[in-house]
Enzyme design. Structure first.
Site, mmCIF file in Angstrom:
data_model
loop_
_atom_site.group_PDB
_atom_site.id
_atom_site.type_symbol
_atom_site.label_atom_id
_atom_site.label_comp_id
_atom_site.label_asym_id
_atom_site.label_seq_id
_atom_site.Cartn_x
_atom_site.Cartn_y
_atom_site.Cartn_z
ATOM 1 N N HIS A 128 -15.215 22.996 85.047
ATOM 2 C CA HIS A 128 -15.264 22.732 86.564
ATOM 3 C C HIS A 128 -14.285 23.665 86.986
ATOM 4 O O HIS A 128 -13.145 24.131 86.534
ATOM 5 C CB HIS A 128 -14.789 21.210 86.798
ATOM 6 C CG HIS A 128 -14.916 20.968 88.319
ATOM 7 N ND1 HIS A 128 -13.786 21.443 89.171
ATOM 8 C CD2 HIS A 128 -16.118 20.647 89.147
ATOM 9 C CE1 HIS A 128 -14.440 21.370 90.360
ATOM 10 N NE2 HIS A 128 -15.635 20.837 90.569
ATOM 11 N N GLU A 164 -21.804 25.984 90.659
ATOM 12 C CA GLU A 164 -20.996 25.561 91.830
ATOM 13 C C GLU A 164 -20.487 26.719 92.306
ATOM 14 O O GLU A 164 -19.168 27.123 91.788
ATOM 15 C CB GLU A 164 -19.940 24.360 91.229
ATOM 16 C CG GLU A 164 -20.604 23.303 90.912
ATOM 17 C CD GLU A 164 -19.617 22.197 91.090
ATOM 18 O OE1 GLU A 164 -20.047 21.311 91.667
ATOM 19 O OE2 GLU A 164 -18.385 22.208 90.623
ATOM 20 N N SER A 170 -20.227 20.980 98.356
ATOM 21 C CA SER A 170 -20.377 20.306 99.465
ATOM 22 C C SER A 170 -21.800 20.039 99.796
ATOM 23 O O SER A 170 -22.612 20.005 100.983
ATOM 24 C CB SER A 170 -19.970 21.429 100.754
ATOM 25 O OG SER A 170 -18.691 21.823 100.646
HETATM 26 P P1 PGA Z 1 -17.650 19.016 96.875
HETATM 27 O O1 PGA Z 1 -17.314 19.166 95.030
HETATM 28 O O2 PGA Z 1 -19.010 18.375 96.549
HETATM 29 O O3 PGA Z 1 -16.766 18.118 97.265
HETATM 30 O O4 PGA Z 1 -17.689 20.517 97.271
HETATM 31 C C1 PGA Z 1 -18.243 19.521 94.262
HETATM 32 C C2 PGA Z 1 -17.553 19.770 92.851
HETATM 33 O O5 PGA Z 1 -16.477 20.147 93.068
HETATM 34 O O6 PGA Z 1 -17.998 19.336 91.743
#
Ligand code: PGA
Length: 251
Positions: free
Chosen positions: A93, A163, A211
């Site tokens: 992550h 991401e 998000s």
């Molecule tokens: P978020 O986080 O949906 O709050 O942007 C996603 C993630 O970090 O996996």
């Protein structure tokens, strides 16, 4: 008809008591969904979720250590996670890459241990705002992905989460927050798929994260090669997560 994976990354939120309360309200929505629901709580909440035995709620961990046991204060091994009943493991992550020293090398070791431990691994990759600005996206994603998958043989137990760091709610507070366009997501997922196929990962699902919420997930889910979502903020409240499920139910 698509069967998606909706994976909640709760990050450092919710006590075990909170987690148990969440599941008791959320399980009816998960049970009704045709999609696969995964919740990755903090380590201390894993038992609360596993013991709830809720239909269609699969439990994941947010991290794993690559050594099997020994003098590694604060770390959690593959066998500990397996014994706790964990099925999925998030690896790489961006918050761990940025704050906890998870370099590409470390991520590769963790992915190997996760796959060899029989878990379904969710490998996160994504470029930062500056990398995007400097047109480094493809280079960064290729490096992150190749360095991790080179160490494992092709398996259906790998899922990749794209991401973009500039779209994640935590992100970098000093940089602008943006959401990618449908076209950006489509192109990037296709690019990732191409690399995966080159290494024989022909069935690997690719999630989008950053998000993702009940407003945008239906549109995003229609995009080719979007096989689900890794969800932070929008997965923390039962109503929000449930309305995401509802939004993609007819996909
Ligand atoms: P978020 O986080 O949906 O709050 O942007 C996603 C993630 O970090 O996996």
């Amino acid at each position: 008809m698509k069967k998606l994976i909706l994976a909640a990354n709760w990050k450092m939120n919710k006590t075990a008591t909170d987690a148990a309360a969440f599941v008791s309200s959320f399980e009816e929505f998960a049970a009704k969904s045709k999609h696969t629901i995964v919740i990755c709580p903090s380590f201390t909440s894993i038992f609360a979720l596993v013991n709830a035995k809720a239909k269609n709620i699969h439990v994941g961990a947010q991290n794993i250590f690559f050594e099997s046991k020994g003098t590694y204060t604060g770390e959690i091994s593959s066998s500990m996670l397996a014994d706790a009943g964990v099925e999925y493991v998030i690896v790489g992550h961006s918050e761990r890459r940025a704050m906890f020293g998870d370099t590409n090398e470390v991520v590769a070791k963790k992915l190997k241990v996760a796959i060899e431990g029989g878990f379904k691994a969710i490998l996160c990759i994504g470029e930062t705002y500056d990398e995007k600005l400097n047109k480094q996206t493809k280079k960064v994603l290729k490096t992150q992905l190749e360095s991790a998958i080179k160490g494992v043989s092709a398996t259906e137990n790998l899922t990749v989460a794209y991401e973009p760091v500039w779209a994640i709610s935590s992100g970098d507070p000093t940089k602008p927050k943006m959401t990618p366009t449908n076209d950006e997501i489509a192109k990037t997922h296709l690019f990732i798929k191409g690399i995966l196929e080159k290494y024989g990962f022909n069935k690997t699902k690719i999630l989008y994260g950053g998000s993702a919420n009940d407003k945008n997930c239906e549109e995003f889910a229609k995009i080719e090669n979007v096989d689900g979502f890794l969800i932070g903020g929008a997965s923390l409240e039962v109503e929000k997560f449930a309305s995401m499920l509802k939004a993609v139910e007819k996909i």
